[in-house]
Design a protein around this motif. Structure first.
Motif, PDB file in Angstrom:
ATOM      1  N   ILE A   1     -31.141  12.312 -23.748  1.00  0.00           N
ATOM      2  CA  ILE A   1     -30.310  11.993 -24.910  1.00  0.00           C
ATOM      3  C   ILE A   1     -31.088  12.354 -26.173  1.00  0.00           C
ATOM      4  O   ILE A   1     -32.228  11.933 -26.345  1.00  0.00           O
ATOM      5  CB  ILE A   1     -29.904  10.512 -24.913  1.00  0.00           C
ATOM      6  CG1 ILE A   1     -29.057  10.198 -23.680  1.00  0.00           C
ATOM      7  CG2 ILE A   1     -29.155  10.144 -26.191  1.00  0.00           C
ATOM      8  CD1 ILE A   1     -28.745   8.741 -23.503  1.00  0.00           C
TER       9      ILE A   1
ATOM     10  N   LEU B   1     -16.102   8.012 -24.731  1.00  0.00           N
ATOM     11  CA  LEU B   1     -16.896   7.942 -23.518  1.00  0.00           C
ATOM     12  C   LEU B   1     -17.266   9.353 -23.087  1.00  0.00           C
ATOM     13  O   LEU B   1     -16.429  10.251 -23.090  1.00  0.00           O
ATOM     14  CB  LEU B   1     -16.074   7.251 -22.422  1.00  0.00           C
ATOM     15  CG  LEU B   1     -16.797   6.771 -21.184  1.00  0.00           C
ATOM     16  CD1 LEU B   1     -17.892   5.775 -21.537  1.00  0.00           C
ATOM     17  CD2 LEU B   1     -15.806   6.130 -20.222  1.00  0.00           C
ATOM     18  N   THR B   2     -18.536   9.571 -22.780  1.00  0.00           N
ATOM     19  CA  THR B   2     -18.989  10.870 -22.305  1.00  0.00           C
ATOM     20  C   THR B   2     -19.826  10.679 -21.051  1.00  0.00           C
ATOM     21  O   THR B   2     -20.379   9.610 -20.820  1.00  0.00           O
ATOM     22  CB  THR B   2     -19.814  11.622 -23.379  1.00  0.00           C
ATOM     23  OG1 THR B   2     -20.160  12.915 -22.885  1.00  0.00           O
ATOM     24  CG2 THR B   2     -21.090  10.885 -23.736  1.00  0.00           C
ATOM     25  N   TRP B   3     -19.914  11.717 -20.243  1.00  0.00           N
ATOM     26  CA  TRP B   3     -20.748  11.669 -19.041  1.00  0.00           C
ATOM     27  C   TRP B   3     -21.890  12.660 -19.147  1.00  0.00           C
ATOM     28  O   TRP B   3     -22.610  12.882 -18.189  1.00  0.00           O
ATOM     29  CB  TRP B   3     -19.895  11.937 -17.789  1.00  0.00           C
ATOM     30  CG  TRP B   3     -18.776  10.961 -17.667  1.00  0.00           C
ATOM     31  CD1 TRP B   3     -17.451  11.217 -17.795  1.00  0.00           C
ATOM     32  CD2 TRP B   3     -18.885   9.555 -17.444  1.00  0.00           C
ATOM     33  NE1 TRP B   3     -16.724  10.053 -17.671  1.00  0.00           N
ATOM     34  CE2 TRP B   3     -17.585   9.015 -17.452  1.00  0.00           C
ATOM     35  CE3 TRP B   3     -19.947   8.682 -17.253  1.00  0.00           C
ATOM     36  CZ2 TRP B   3     -17.314   7.668 -17.268  1.00  0.00           C
ATOM     37  CZ3 TRP B   3     -19.679   7.333 -17.070  1.00  0.00           C
ATOM     38  CH2 TRP B   3     -18.383   6.837 -17.069  1.00  0.00           C
ATOM     39  N   ASN B   4     -22.078  13.248 -20.316  1.00  0.00           N
ATOM     40  CA  ASN B   4     -23.138  14.224 -20.545  1.00  0.00           C
ATOM     41  C   ASN B   4     -24.187  13.605 -21.464  1.00  0.00           C
ATOM     42  O   ASN B   4     -23.895  13.314 -22.624  1.00  0.00           O
ATOM     43  CB  ASN B   4     -22.539  15.488 -21.181  1.00  0.00           C
ATOM     44  CG  ASN B   4     -23.563  16.575 -21.384  1.00  0.00           C
ATOM     45  OD1 ASN B   4     -24.755  16.383 -21.215  1.00  0.00           O
ATOM     46  ND2 ASN B   4     -23.090  17.740 -21.782  1.00  0.00           N
ATOM     47  N   PRO B   5     -25.414  13.412 -20.987  1.00  0.00           N
ATOM     48  CA  PRO B   5     -26.430  12.784 -21.842  1.00  0.00           C
ATOM     49  C   PRO B   5     -26.748  13.592 -23.095  1.00  0.00           C
ATOM     50  O   PRO B   5     -27.145  13.032 -24.106  1.00  0.00           O
ATOM     51  CB  PRO B   5     -27.655  12.660 -20.934  1.00  0.00           C
ATOM     52  CG  PRO B   5     -27.388  13.486 -19.749  1.00  0.00           C
ATOM     53  CD  PRO B   5     -25.921  13.699 -19.652  1.00  0.00           C
TER      54      PRO B   5
ATOM     55  N   LEU C   1     -26.438   4.860 -25.164  1.00  0.00           N
ATOM     56  CA  LEU C   1     -26.504   4.706 -23.710  1.00  0.00           C
ATOM     57  C   LEU C   1     -26.238   3.244 -23.398  1.00  0.00           C
ATOM     58  O   LEU C   1     -26.967   2.363 -23.866  1.00  0.00           O
ATOM     59  CB  LEU C   1     -27.887   5.119 -23.204  1.00  0.00           C
ATOM     60  CG  LEU C   1     -28.136   4.985 -21.703  1.00  0.00           C
ATOM     61  CD1 LEU C   1     -27.232   5.933 -20.926  1.00  0.00           C
ATOM     62  CD2 LEU C   1     -29.599   5.273 -21.391  1.00  0.00           C
TER      63      LEU C   1
ATOM     64  N   GLU D   1     -24.658  14.908 -25.035  1.00  0.00           N
ATOM     65  CA  GLU D   1     -23.631  14.596 -26.034  1.00  0.00           C
ATOM     66  C   GLU D   1     -23.696  13.143 -26.483  1.00  0.00           C
ATOM     67  O   GLU D   1     -23.053  12.764 -27.456  1.00  0.00           O
ATOM     68  CB  GLU D   1     -22.236  14.831 -25.457  1.00  0.00           C
ATOM     69  CG  GLU D   1     -21.901  16.253 -25.167  1.00  0.00           C
ATOM     70  CD  GLU D   1     -20.534  16.396 -24.520  1.00  0.00           C
ATOM     71  OE1 GLU D   1     -19.886  15.378 -24.211  1.00  0.00           O
ATOM     72  OE2 GLU D   1     -20.120  17.539 -24.322  1.00  0.00           O
ATOM     73  N   ALA D   2     -24.446  12.314 -25.779  1.00  0.00           N
ATOM     74  CA  ALA D   2     -24.426  10.874 -26.010  1.00  0.00           C
ATOM     75  C   ALA D   2     -25.227  10.469 -27.244  1.00  0.00           C
ATOM     76  O   ALA D   2     -26.234  11.082 -27.588  1.00  0.00           O
ATOM     77  CB  ALA D   2     -24.965  10.141 -24.786  1.00  0.00           C
TER      78      ALA D   2
ATOM     79  N   HIS E   1     -20.495   8.835 -29.399  1.00  0.00           N
ATOM     80  CA  HIS E   1     -20.292   9.124 -27.977  1.00  0.00           C
ATOM     81  C   HIS E   1     -21.152   8.165 -27.159  1.00  0.00           C
ATOM     82  O   HIS E   1     -22.367   8.112 -27.331  1.00  0.00           O
ATOM     83  CB  HIS E   1     -20.654  10.575 -27.675  1.00  0.00           C
ATOM     84  CG  HIS E   1     -19.686  11.535 -28.276  1.00  0.00           C
ATOM     85  ND1 HIS E   1     -19.798  12.000 -29.557  1.00  0.00           N
ATOM     86  CD2 HIS E   1     -18.565  12.086 -27.772  1.00  0.00           C
ATOM     87  CE1 HIS E   1     -18.797  12.814 -29.825  1.00  0.00           C
ATOM     88  NE2 HIS E   1     -18.029  12.878 -28.754  1.00  0.00           N
TER      89      HIS E   1
ATOM     90  N   MET F   1     -22.401   6.844 -23.449  1.00  0.00           N
ATOM     91  CA  MET F   1     -22.571   7.188 -22.039  1.00  0.00           C
ATOM     92  C   MET F   1     -22.839   5.906 -21.266  1.00  0.00           C
ATOM     93  O   MET F   1     -23.705   5.123 -21.643  1.00  0.00           O
ATOM     94  CB  MET F   1     -23.730   8.163 -21.845  1.00  0.00           C
ATOM     95  CG  MET F   1     -23.916   8.545 -20.407  1.00  0.00           C
ATOM     96  SD  MET F   1     -25.166   9.812 -20.217  1.00  0.00           S
ATOM     97  CE  MET F   1     -25.107  10.027 -18.453  1.00  0.00           C
TER      98      MET F   1
END
Length: 148
Positions: A78, A47-51, A57, A53-54, A13, A15
């Protein structure tokens, strides 16, 4: 094997964080993950927008003073193990936002990404090529997959 390590071995994932600049690199990064031409999702790169889940980076742009603290907070959010990729000339060395003497103006720009948070891979270019972004993410994968 924990659920996190099981998932990490099967998907990555990413971010994306924009820290200033022209957004040219952001467009290319989203292009390499979501577009049918590159379609990184078929290789389980999401692609994720939640740190929280990342795993990776990806930071674009020179780090402006306005986003320096939020970038550090995102980095700290993260979970370990994590990797950071600085993408583009602005993120790696300040790009066009450097002054004529080669140093970064302190009144607006805090610095390139590696002066704010640790960076594991650097992807050059202005704007970055999608192939190079994928290569940068892949070069950071051993940090994630070999961690216990």
């Amino acid at each position: 094997m924990s659920l996190k390590s099981y998932s990490r071995a099967r998907a990555v994932h990413v971010m994306l964080v924009y820290t200033g600049g022209c957004n040219g690199c952001d467009i290319e990064i989203v292009n390499c993950i979501l577009s049918p031409k590159y379609d990184a999702e078929q290789y389980k790169v999401f692609l994720t927008w939640n740190p929280r889940e990342a795993d990776v980076l990806v930071v674009t742009g020179p780090v402006t003073k306005h986003v320096e603290a939020p970038l550090k907070a995102i980095y700290e959010s993260i979970p370990e193990p994590k990797a950071v990729v600085a993408a583009g000339a602005c993120a790696t060395m300040g790009g066009v936002y450097k002054n004529i003497h080669g140093d970064i103006p302190s009144e607006e720009i805090a610095g390139p990404v590696d002066q704010i948070i640790p960076v594991d891979a650097k992807v050059p270019g202005c704007a970055v090529r999608p192939e190079d972004v994928l290569s940068g993410v892949v070069s950071a994968l051993p940090l994630l997959l070999n961690a216990k």
